[in-house]
Design a protein around this motif. Sequence first.
Motif, PDB file in Angstrom:
ATOM      1  N   MET A   1       0.749  -1.201   0.120  1.00  0.00           N
ATOM      2  CA  MET A   1       0.025   0.078   0.087  1.00  0.00           C
ATOM      3  C   MET A   1       0.790   1.134  -0.100  1.00  0.00           C
ATOM      4  SD  MET A   1      -2.778  -1.378   2.872  1.00  0.00           S
ATOM      5  CE  MET A   1      -4.138  -0.319   2.386  1.00  0.00           C
ATOM      6  N   LEU A   2       0.591   2.323  -0.515  1.00  0.00           N
ATOM      7  CA  LEU A   2       0.965   3.609  -0.636  1.00  0.00           C
ATOM      8  C   LEU A   2       1.658   4.269   0.612  1.00  0.00           C
ATOM      9  CD1 LEU A   2      -1.151   5.487  -3.586  1.00  0.00           C
ATOM     10  CD2 LEU A   2       1.131   4.203  -3.642  1.00  0.00           C
ATOM     11  N   ARG A   3       0.830   3.902   1.919  1.00  0.00           N
ATOM     12  CA  ARG A   3       1.464   4.528   3.131  1.00  0.00           C
ATOM     13  C   ARG A   3       2.570   3.443   3.679  1.00  0.00           C
ATOM     14  NH1 ARG A   3      -3.831   2.844   4.450  1.00  0.00           N
ATOM     15  NH2 ARG A   3      -3.950   0.753   5.631  1.00  0.00           N
ATOM     16  N   ASN A   4       2.567   2.386   2.990  1.00  0.00           N
ATOM     17  CA  ASN A   4       3.766   1.424   3.389  1.00  0.00           C
ATOM     18  C   ASN A   4       5.182   1.582   2.725  1.00  0.00           C
ATOM     19  OD1 ASN A   4       2.030   0.373   5.318  1.00  0.00           O
ATOM     20  ND2 ASN A   4       1.349  -1.205   3.993  1.00  0.00           N
ATOM     21  N   VAL A   5       5.112   2.295   2.082  1.00  0.00           N
ATOM     22  CA  VAL A   5       6.230   2.519   0.892  1.00  0.00           C
ATOM     23  C   VAL A   5       7.405   3.030   1.851  1.00  0.00           C
ATOM     24  CG1 VAL A   5       7.275   3.822  -0.938  1.00  0.00           C
ATOM     25  CG2 VAL A   5       5.071   2.834  -1.380  1.00  0.00           C
ATOM     26  N   ALA A   6       7.298   4.046   2.583  1.00  0.00           N
ATOM     27  CA  ALA A   6       8.493   4.731   3.498  1.00  0.00           C
ATOM     28  C   ALA A   6       9.236   3.751   4.223  1.00  0.00           C
ATOM     29  CB  ALA A   6       7.930   5.682   4.218  1.00  0.00           C
ATOM     30  N   ALA A   7       8.473   2.592   4.664  1.00  0.00           N
ATOM     31  CA  ALA A   7       9.046   1.717   5.532  1.00  0.00           C
ATOM     32  C   ALA A   7       9.613   0.284   4.955  1.00  0.00           C
ATOM     33  CB  ALA A   7       7.920   1.122   6.600  1.00  0.00           C
ATOM     34  N   ALA A   8       9.427   0.412   3.505  1.00  0.00           N
ATOM     35  CA  ALA A   8       9.663  -0.920   2.794  1.00  0.00           C
ATOM     36  C   ALA A   8      11.363  -1.063   2.754  1.00  0.00           C
ATOM     37  CB  ALA A   8       9.197  -0.707   1.342  1.00  0.00           C
ATOM     38  N   GLN A   9      11.667  -2.185   2.582  1.00  0.00           N
ATOM     39  CA  GLN A   9      13.133  -2.407   2.423  1.00  0.00           C
ATOM     40  C   GLN A   9      13.617  -1.980   1.007  1.00  0.00           C
ATOM     41  OE1 GLN A   9      14.292  -6.548   2.921  1.00  0.00           O
ATOM     42  NE2 GLN A   9      16.445  -6.042   2.713  1.00  0.00           N
ATOM     43  N   SER A  10      14.753  -1.124   0.919  1.00  0.00           N
ATOM     44  CA  SER A  10      15.006  -0.694  -0.237  1.00  0.00           C
ATOM     45  C   SER A  10      16.543  -0.508  -0.573  1.00  0.00           C
ATOM     46  CB  SER A  10      14.335   0.848  -0.426  1.00  0.00           C
ATOM     47  OG  SER A  10      14.729   1.531   0.349  1.00  0.00           O
ATOM     48  N   GLN A  11      16.816  -0.106  -1.632  1.00  0.00           N
ATOM     49  CA  GLN A  11      18.300   0.100  -2.134  1.00  0.00           C
ATOM     50  C   GLN A  11      18.590   1.606  -2.553  1.00  0.00           C
ATOM     51  OE1 GLN A  11      19.789  -2.063  -5.455  1.00  0.00           O
ATOM     52  NE2 GLN A  11      21.818  -1.001  -5.424  1.00  0.00           N
ATOM     53  N   GLN A  12      19.329   2.166  -1.876  1.00  0.00           N
ATOM     54  CA  GLN A  12      19.232   3.574  -1.937  1.00  0.00           C
ATOM     55  C   GLN A  12      20.106   4.063  -3.299  1.00  0.00           C
ATOM     56  OE1 GLN A  12      17.765   5.823   0.429  1.00  0.00           O
ATOM     57  NE2 GLN A  12      18.047   7.694  -0.766  1.00  0.00           N
ATOM     58  N   LEU A  13      19.703   4.831  -4.221  1.00  0.00           N
ATOM     59  CA  LEU A  13      20.304   5.103  -5.510  1.00  0.00           C
ATOM     60  C   LEU A  13      20.785   6.530  -5.705  1.00  0.00           C
ATOM     61  CD1 LEU A  13      18.197   2.647  -8.005  1.00  0.00           C
ATOM     62  CD2 LEU A  13      20.390   2.110  -6.861  1.00  0.00           C
ATOM     63  N   THR A  14      21.822   6.925  -6.104  1.00  0.00           N
ATOM     64  CA  THR A  14      22.001   8.440  -6.489  1.00  0.00           C
ATOM     65  C   THR A  14      21.109   8.508  -7.733  1.00  0.00           C
ATOM     66  OG1 THR A  14      23.963   7.708  -7.938  1.00  0.00           O
ATOM     67  CG2 THR A  14      24.295   8.215  -5.661  1.00  0.00           C
ATOM     68  N   PRO A  15      21.195   9.696  -8.147  1.00  0.00           N
ATOM     69  CA  PRO A  15      20.537  10.210  -9.438  1.00  0.00           C
ATOM     70  C   PRO A  15      21.063   9.421 -10.830  1.00  0.00           C
ATOM     71  CG  PRO A  15      20.638  12.242  -8.373  1.00  0.00           C
ATOM     72  CD  PRO A  15      21.472  11.169  -7.628  1.00  0.00           C
ATOM     73  N   ASP A  16      22.231   9.265 -10.806  1.00  0.00           N
ATOM     74  CA  ASP A  16      22.842   8.444 -12.034  1.00  0.00           C
ATOM     75  C   ASP A  16      22.717   6.904 -11.722  1.00  0.00           C
ATOM     76  OD1 ASP A  16      23.815  10.810 -13.077  1.00  0.00           O
ATOM     77  OD2 ASP A  16      25.981  10.737 -12.294  1.00  0.00           O
ATOM     78  N   GLU A  17      22.707   6.579 -10.501  1.00  0.00           N
ATOM     79  CA  GLU A  17      22.271   5.070 -10.428  1.00  0.00           C
ATOM     80  C   GLU A  17      20.918   4.937 -10.785  1.00  0.00           C
ATOM     81  OE1 GLU A  17      25.572   4.161  -6.977  1.00  0.00           O
ATOM     82  OE2 GLU A  17      23.590   4.988  -6.437  1.00  0.00           O
ATOM     83  N   LEU A 126     -10.933   9.628  -0.233  1.00  0.00           N
ATOM     84  CA  LEU A 126     -10.507   8.395  -1.006  1.00  0.00           C
ATOM     85  C   LEU A 126      -9.962   7.564  -0.231  1.00  0.00           C
ATOM     86  CD1 LEU A 126      -9.756  10.066  -4.307  1.00  0.00           C
ATOM     87  CD2 LEU A 126     -11.713   8.837  -3.908  1.00  0.00           C
ATOM     88  N   GLY A 127      -9.556   7.808   0.976  1.00  0.00           N
ATOM     89  CA  GLY A 127      -8.997   6.630   1.745  1.00  0.00           C
ATOM     90  C   GLY A 127      -7.669   7.035   1.890  1.00  0.00           C
ATOM     91  N   PHE A 128      -6.907   8.373   1.344  1.00  0.00           N
ATOM     92  CA  PHE A 128      -5.621   8.675   1.507  1.00  0.00           C
ATOM     93  C   PHE A 128      -5.312   9.752   2.175  1.00  0.00           C
ATOM     94  CE2 PHE A 128      -6.467   6.222  -2.536  1.00  0.00           C
ATOM     95  CZ  PHE A 128      -5.642   5.412  -2.305  1.00  0.00           C
ATOM     96  N   PRO A 129      -5.363   9.631   3.574  1.00  0.00           N
ATOM     97  CA  PRO A 129      -5.155  10.938   4.652  1.00  0.00           C
ATOM     98  C   PRO A 129      -3.754  11.554   4.404  1.00  0.00           C
ATOM     99  CG  PRO A 129      -5.347   9.097   5.732  1.00  0.00           C
ATOM    100  CD  PRO A 129      -5.426   8.436   4.414  1.00  0.00           C
ATOM    101  N   GLY A 130      -2.955  10.860   4.234  1.00  0.00           N
ATOM    102  CA  GLY A 130      -1.409  11.528   4.399  1.00  0.00           C
ATOM    103  C   GLY A 130      -0.812  12.011   3.132  1.00  0.00           C
ATOM    104  N   PRO A 131       0.366  12.331   3.170  1.00  0.00           N
ATOM    105  CA  PRO A 131       1.020  12.560   2.053  1.00  0.00           C
ATOM    106  C   PRO A 131       1.381  11.341   1.376  1.00  0.00           C
ATOM    107  CG  PRO A 131       2.345  13.155   3.846  1.00  0.00           C
ATOM    108  CD  PRO A 131       1.221  12.797   4.259  1.00  0.00           C
TER     109      PRO A 131
END
Length: 204
Positions: A1-17, A126-131
């Motif tokens: 869900m969109l509100r869970n994106v911030a907590a998702a495991q991820s790989q940090q990329l620079t703009p070029d990457e 629409l059920g999306f209260p946060g940013p």
Amino acid sequence: MLRNVAAAQSQQLTPDEYFSDFWPYFRELERVFWKLETRQSYREPDEPSWLALDAGDWGEAIRLIDERRHEIQRPLREAGEFAMRRVRLVERPFSRYLQWELYYIRLRALAGEHIRVLEADRLPALGFPGPLPELVVLDSTVMYEVLYSEDGTLTGARKILDRPLIESCGDELEKLFGQGVELIPYMTAERDVLPPPLRHSATF
């Protein structure tokens, strides 16, 4: 869900990457490319038309967009059979950047990109209260949360490979898309979203 994106495991990329990582996935797309834009202003110093906008020269900004019509539309002509969909959140009063961007991306809409505009103040109902995050989603394979500095400069992206999360975000993007208004009719109805020289004369 969109509100869970911030907590998702991820790989940090620079703009070029980010750009280097993106294109191989894009070339393998089969079903749908999603883009969710939430900010009301970005910095695009590599874009001549944006530089004219930043200098306050609306006439030159518009001229440069119109001059580059075929270049702007080329990615749509070269894309495969997959759908390209964009949800553009907008806030009032319309920012100068938004006036510029919608005029720019209308060329992509005319070439086949499915772009819908959604008023941001409708999100809670629409059920999306946060940013909401800035997202680029390619099928169910990969999702990028695109990151910006406070002034709207691209700083990189978070690469997410959690397939169930990507699929649930795709479902929610589909919901937002279904509630939006197609770009060209929106611009025709909302004259204040047009660049100042075009508000009373533009036809699409």
